[in-house]
Design an enzyme around this catalytic site. Structure first.
Site, PDB file in Angstrom:
ATOM      1  N   LYS A 132       0.859  -1.185   0.000  1.00  0.00           N
ATOM      2  CA  LYS A 132       0.000   0.000   0.000  1.00  0.00           C
ATOM      3  C   LYS A 132       0.890   1.227   0.000  1.00  0.00           C
ATOM      4  CE  LYS A 132      -3.910   2.186   0.305  1.00  0.00           C
ATOM      5  NZ  LYS A 132      -3.475   2.903  -0.920  1.00  0.00           N
ATOM      6  N   GLN A 135       7.253   3.758   3.905  1.00  0.00           N
ATOM      7  CA  GLN A 135       5.843   3.366   3.950  1.00  0.00           C
ATOM      8  C   GLN A 135       5.633   2.091   4.777  1.00  0.00           C
ATOM      9  OE1 GLN A 135       3.943   5.514   1.538  1.00  0.00           O
ATOM     10  NE2 GLN A 135       2.246   5.025   2.891  1.00  0.00           N
ATOM     11  N   LYS A 141       5.473   3.344   8.421  1.00  0.00           N
ATOM     12  CA  LYS A 141       4.303   4.222   8.578  1.00  0.00           C
ATOM     13  C   LYS A 141       3.017   3.388   8.622  1.00  0.00           C
ATOM     14  CE  LYS A 141       4.108   7.471   5.466  1.00  0.00           C
ATOM     15  NZ  LYS A 141       3.790   8.352   4.310  1.00  0.00           N
ATOM     16  N   LYS A 201       5.347   1.723  -3.103  1.00  0.00           N
ATOM     17  CA  LYS A 201       5.301   3.085  -3.664  1.00  0.00           C
ATOM     18  C   LYS A 201       5.570   2.999  -5.152  1.00  0.00           C
ATOM     19  CE  LYS A 201       4.790   7.376  -2.306  1.00  0.00           C
ATOM     20  NZ  LYS A 201       4.118   7.899  -1.104  1.00  0.00           N
ATOM     21  N   ASP A 232      -0.042  10.803  -4.481  1.00  0.00           N
ATOM     22  CA  ASP A 232       1.112  11.436  -3.824  1.00  0.00           C
ATOM     23  C   ASP A 232       1.359  12.697  -4.652  1.00  0.00           C
ATOM     24  OD1 ASP A 232       3.352  10.680  -1.671  1.00  0.00           O
ATOM     25  OD2 ASP A 232       4.401  11.604  -3.328  1.00  0.00           O
ATOM     26  N   THR A 290      -4.584  13.457   5.314  1.00  0.00           N
ATOM     27  CA  THR A 290      -3.165  13.601   5.663  1.00  0.00           C
ATOM     28  C   THR A 290      -2.949  14.896   6.450  1.00  0.00           C
ATOM     29  OG1 THR A 290      -2.672  12.467   3.591  1.00  0.00           O
ATOM     30  CG2 THR A 290      -0.820  13.465   4.758  1.00  0.00           C
ATOM     31  N   ASN A 298      -2.153  19.034  -1.664  1.00  0.00           N
ATOM     32  CA  ASN A 298      -3.174  18.365  -0.856  1.00  0.00           C
ATOM     33  C   ASN A 298      -2.852  18.407   0.641  1.00  0.00           C
ATOM     34  OD1 ASN A 298      -3.738  15.417   0.477  1.00  0.00           O
ATOM     35  ND2 ASN A 298      -5.517  16.211  -0.602  1.00  0.00           N
ATOM     36  N   SER A 339      -6.880   5.772   3.708  1.00  0.00           N
ATOM     37  CA  SER A 339      -6.882   4.893   2.529  1.00  0.00           C
ATOM     38  C   SER A 339      -7.267   3.468   2.942  1.00  0.00           C
ATOM     39  CB  SER A 339      -5.495   4.858   1.876  1.00  0.00           C
ATOM     40  OG  SER A 339      -5.312   5.946   1.003  1.00  0.00           O
TER      41      SER A 339
HETATM   42  P1  NDP Z   1       0.733  17.816  -4.179  1.00  0.00           P
HETATM   43  O1  NDP Z   1       1.194  17.455  -5.545  1.00  0.00           O
HETATM   44  O2  NDP Z   1      -0.707  18.008  -3.939  1.00  0.00           O
HETATM   45  O3  NDP Z   1       1.491  19.111  -3.672  1.00  0.00           O
HETATM   46  C1  NDP Z   1       2.868  19.154  -3.599  1.00  0.00           C
HETATM   47  C2  NDP Z   1       3.274  20.545  -3.142  1.00  0.00           C
HETATM   48  O4  NDP Z   1       4.667  20.548  -2.856  1.00  0.00           O
HETATM   49  C3  NDP Z   1       3.079  21.594  -4.228  1.00  0.00           C
HETATM   50  O5  NDP Z   1       2.842  22.828  -3.636  1.00  0.00           O
HETATM   51  C4  NDP Z   1       4.425  21.564  -4.938  1.00  0.00           C
HETATM   52  O6  NDP Z   1       4.739  22.740  -5.659  1.00  0.00           O
HETATM   53  C5  NDP Z   1       5.357  21.399  -3.776  1.00  0.00           C
HETATM   54  N1  NDP Z   1       6.569  20.719  -4.249  1.00  0.00           N
HETATM   55  C6  NDP Z   1       6.659  19.487  -4.809  1.00  0.00           C
HETATM   56  N2  NDP Z   1       7.908  19.200  -5.166  1.00  0.00           N
HETATM   57  C7  NDP Z   1       8.637  20.282  -4.840  1.00  0.00           C
HETATM   58  C8  NDP Z   1       9.995  20.592  -4.958  1.00  0.00           C
HETATM   59  N3  NDP Z   1      10.877  19.728  -5.485  1.00  0.00           N
HETATM   60  N4  NDP Z   1      10.393  21.805  -4.487  1.00  0.00           N
HETATM   61  C9  NDP Z   1       9.498  22.683  -3.944  1.00  0.00           C
HETATM   62  N5  NDP Z   1       8.190  22.435  -3.816  1.00  0.00           N
HETATM   63  C10 NDP Z   1       7.764  21.254  -4.250  1.00  0.00           C
HETATM   64  O7  NDP Z   1       1.322  16.667  -3.228  1.00  0.00           O
HETATM   65  P2  NDP Z   1       0.881  16.263  -1.753  1.00  0.00           P
HETATM   66  O8  NDP Z   1       0.414  17.443  -1.005  1.00  0.00           O
HETATM   67  O9  NDP Z   1       0.021  15.075  -1.850  1.00  0.00           O
HETATM   68  O10 NDP Z   1       2.274  15.764  -1.161  1.00  0.00           O
HETATM   69  C11 NDP Z   1       3.149  16.612  -0.426  1.00  0.00           C
HETATM   70  C12 NDP Z   1       4.078  15.768   0.420  1.00  0.00           C
HETATM   71  O11 NDP Z   1       3.303  15.000   1.339  1.00  0.00           O
HETATM   72  C13 NDP Z   1       4.935  14.765  -0.335  1.00  0.00           C
HETATM   73  O12 NDP Z   1       6.164  14.610   0.328  1.00  0.00           O
HETATM   74  C14 NDP Z   1       4.131  13.469  -0.200  1.00  0.00           C
HETATM   75  O13 NDP Z   1       4.956  12.331  -0.338  1.00  0.00           O
HETATM   76  C15 NDP Z   1       3.619  13.616   1.208  1.00  0.00           C
HETATM   77  N6  NDP Z   1       2.452  12.823   1.583  1.00  0.00           N
HETATM   78  C16 NDP Z   1       1.297  12.886   0.854  1.00  0.00           C
HETATM   79  C17 NDP Z   1       0.195  12.163   1.258  1.00  0.00           C
HETATM   80  C18 NDP Z   1      -1.111  12.261   0.555  1.00  0.00           C
HETATM   81  O14 NDP Z   1      -2.070  11.649   1.040  1.00  0.00           O
HETATM   82  N7  NDP Z   1      -1.249  12.983  -0.526  1.00  0.00           N
HETATM   83  C19 NDP Z   1       0.248  11.280   2.427  1.00  0.00           C
HETATM   84  C20 NDP Z   1       1.483  11.345   3.156  1.00  0.00           C
HETATM   85  C21 NDP Z   1       2.529  12.091   2.719  1.00  0.00           C
HETATM   86  P3  NDP Z   1       4.669  22.717  -7.265  1.00  0.00           P
HETATM   87  O15 NDP Z   1       3.215  22.686  -7.603  1.00  0.00           O
HETATM   88  O16 NDP Z   1       5.344  23.969  -7.694  1.00  0.00           O
HETATM   89  O17 NDP Z   1       5.409  21.480  -7.710  1.00  0.00           O
HETATM   90  O1  2IT Z   2       3.017   8.885   1.515  1.00  0.00           O
HETATM   91  C1  2IT Z   2       1.877   8.449   1.714  1.00  0.00           C
HETATM   92  O2  2IT Z   2       1.565   7.888   2.769  1.00  0.00           O
HETATM   93  C2  2IT Z   2       0.872   8.627   0.667  1.00  0.00           C
HETATM   94  N1  2IT Z   2       1.182   9.235  -0.359  1.00  0.00           N
HETATM   95  C3  2IT Z   2      -0.497   8.058   0.822  1.00  0.00           C
HETATM   96  C4  2IT Z   2      -0.507   6.596   0.485  1.00  0.00           C
HETATM   97  C5  2IT Z   2      -1.850   5.945   0.442  1.00  0.00           C
HETATM   98  O3  2IT Z   2      -1.871   4.763   0.064  1.00  0.00           O
HETATM   99  O4  2IT Z   2      -2.866   6.556   0.768  1.00  0.00           O
END
Ligand code: NDP
Ligand code: 2IT
Length: 454
Positions: free
Chosen positions: A89, A110, A113, A125, A165, A208, A251, A387
């Site tokens: 997952k 993961q 976690k 992943k 992600d 999240t 997100n 999830s």
């Molecule tokens: P999104 O794609 O929704 O948003 C990512 C954000 O981070 C955007 O604002 C993006 O800016 C910025 N970003 C991404 N890469 C870079 C970079 N190299 N340098 C600067 N800014 C950057 O992703 P999420 O919000 O889903 O994910 C954010 C983090 O949270 C990640 O590390 C992800 O692995 C983690 N995560 C996500 C989960 C989920 O449920 N979605 C769960 C657990 C962890 P830009 O648009 O300019 O790229």
């Molecule tokens: O990093 C993470 O935990 C996620 N991007 C969410 C994974 C999931 O299966 O919901």
């Protein structure tokens, strides 16, 4: 040489070109020592060698055509890391920086976690180096369909369940789910983060960010209880009255900001890969959602709309004075200099919304300065936890209400906080939540691996 050092050396030799994976492995190996060295069962079962080597690493070609009719090729990945406690997952990331090292570090994290959530989910992943920025709707759809055409043969509701992600949200999950269904002719919960009309769970979008704020609140409240009257001023009331800096505007960042605001805190920054905004009046989330979720625009536009805000394309949000810092963008976005600035500005607590956003040196600096620090494996586990609740609802063919899911999420985050604190107390120091999360996550998976034999 100790068992841990021995294994570490061979991991470094075999994965020398994977710095992010090695960073994630090092963080775990350096903290689980008291457990691994207390019992020869781990060495006798080669647990460290096995837990650091993925069950399966799938890499594949993803061909698609752009709007000018050119054929394009990206590389797709799915790392099925460990399924000792449940089906693989973990999310799918679409970003040009994606490579094997990044996907392996994320898959490795993961495992621990998912174990902390207490739910039956293994670690995996995937993703691609495809860059969604600037692509048309048709290009995104075609890429997602092509990606799933290959991925479909490797996944399934009881085998491996991907989700979103970076770069993968509801839109992409929808296109991938549609393609899976066409290929397999099975209507099953093979992906999570689905839309609400076709099997998605209420509160998955928020999970999240909300979960991050719930566990940071637990951490602040526990610290104020421990400290009695001496240091309680800054810590009591959880999030209420706190000034919070957040990086990212995706997100995780948006729904962390929403929960902070709802609990009476003030979020003063957000960012994207181009720059960051500071709004001393508190970020207006309706504006951010309009820019990011609807227009898919840049955070710079916030300062064009909200007059109290400043936009900066240099520097980082961490230069802004705050009580609580929540890095919610990407790996290694907060380095030791950022940590020192935050410490100088008297930050009380840091919660990692992104995966591995703080460098090792930054974590060390926070811990040395007694800043409360909740690592990603615990802090952002709310997303994958909900999830797993989406998987439960799909299996039951039922849909729970928002409050039911949100209440379960709150309970899961408190449960994680308790487990992490207990392990920290038992094996390290009471607020070493890095050691606590790694040890508590490791123990369950290791026990399951031992029980199931080689
Ligand atoms: P999104 O794609 O929704 O948003 C990512 C954000 O981070 C955007 O604002 C993006 O800016 C910025 N970003 C991404 N890469 C870079 C970079 N190299 N340098 C600067 N800014 C950057 O992703 P999420 O919000 O889903 O994910 C954010 C983090 O949270 C990640 O590390 C992800 O692995 C983690 N995560 C996500 C989960 C989920 O449920 N979605 C769960 C657990 C962890 P830009 O648009 O300019 O790229
Ligand atoms: O990093 C993470 O935990 C996620 N991007 C969410 C994974 C999931 O299966 O919901």
């Amino acid at each position: 040489m100790s068992y841990i050092q021995d294994v570490r050396q061979s991991i470094v030799a075999r994965n020398a070109d994977q710095p992010e994976f090695l960073q994630a492995v090092d963080e775990v190996l350096s903290t689980i020592k008291p457990v691994v060295e207390s019992d020869s069962v781990y060495k006798n079962n080669a647990i460290l060698e096995r837990i650091t080597e993925p069950d399966r690493q799938i890499m594949f070609r993803v061909p698609w055509t752009d709007d000018n009719g050119n054929m394009r090729v990206n590389r797709g990945y799915r790392i099925q890391f460990n399924n000792a406690i449940g089906p693989y997952k973990g999310g799918l990331r679409l970003h040009p920086s994606v490579n094997l090292s990044i996907i392996k570090f994320l898959g490795f994290e993961q495992i621990f976690k998912n174990s902390l959530t207490g739910l039956p989910i293994g670690g995996g992943k995937g993703g691609s180096d495809f860059d969604p920025k600037g692509k048309s709707e048709r290009e995104i759809r075609e890429f997602c369909q092509s990606f799933m055409t290959e991925l479909a043969r490797h996944i399934g509701a009881d085998t491996d369940v991907p989700a979103g992600d970076i770069g993968v949200g509801g839109r992409e999950i929808g296109y991938m789910y549609g393609q899976y269904k066409r290929i397999k002719n099975i209507y099953e919960g093979v992906l999570t983060g689905k839309g609400l009309t076709y099997g998605g769970s209420l509160a998955r979008t928020e999970a999240t960010g909300y979960g991050l704020v719930y566990i940071v609140k637990n951490m602040l409240e526990a610290a104020s209880a421990v400290n009695g009257n001496s240091v309680t001023i800054g810590l009591s009331n959880g999030i209420k009255g706190k000034t919070v800096t957040i990086s990212g505007s995706g997100n995780v960042a948006i729904y962390a900001a929403q929960k902070v605001t709802e609990l009476g805190g003030k979020v003063v920054t957000m960012s994207d890969s181009n720059g960051w905004v500071y709004d001393p009046n508190g970020i207006n989330l309706d504006v951010v959602k309009q820019i990011k979720e609807i227009k898919r625009g840049r955070i710079k536009e916030y300062a064009d709309i909200v007059k109290s805000a400043e936009y900066h394309d240099n520097g980082k949000v961490w230069q802004v004075k705050c009580d609580v810092a929540l890095p919610c963008a990407t790996q290694n976005e907060l380095d030791v200099n950022d940590a020192k600035t935050l410490i100088k500005n008297k930050v009380l607590a840091v919660g990692e919304g992104a995966n591995m956003p703080s460098t090792t040196e930054a974590i060390n600096a926070f811990q040395a300065a007694n800043v409360l620090f909740m690592p990603a494996k615990a802090a952002n586990a709310g997303g994958v936890a909900v999830s797993a609740l989406e998987m439960s609802q799909n299996s039951q063919r039922l849909a729970w209400t928002f409050d039911e899911v949100d209440n379960k999420l709150k309970g899961i985050m408190s449960g994680i906080f308790d487990k992490v604190s207990e392990a920290a107390k038992l094996y390290a120091t009471p607020t070493d939540y890095v050691a606590g999360a790694n040890i508590a996550g490791f123990l369950k998976v290791a026990q399951a691996m031992i029980a199931q034999g080689v």
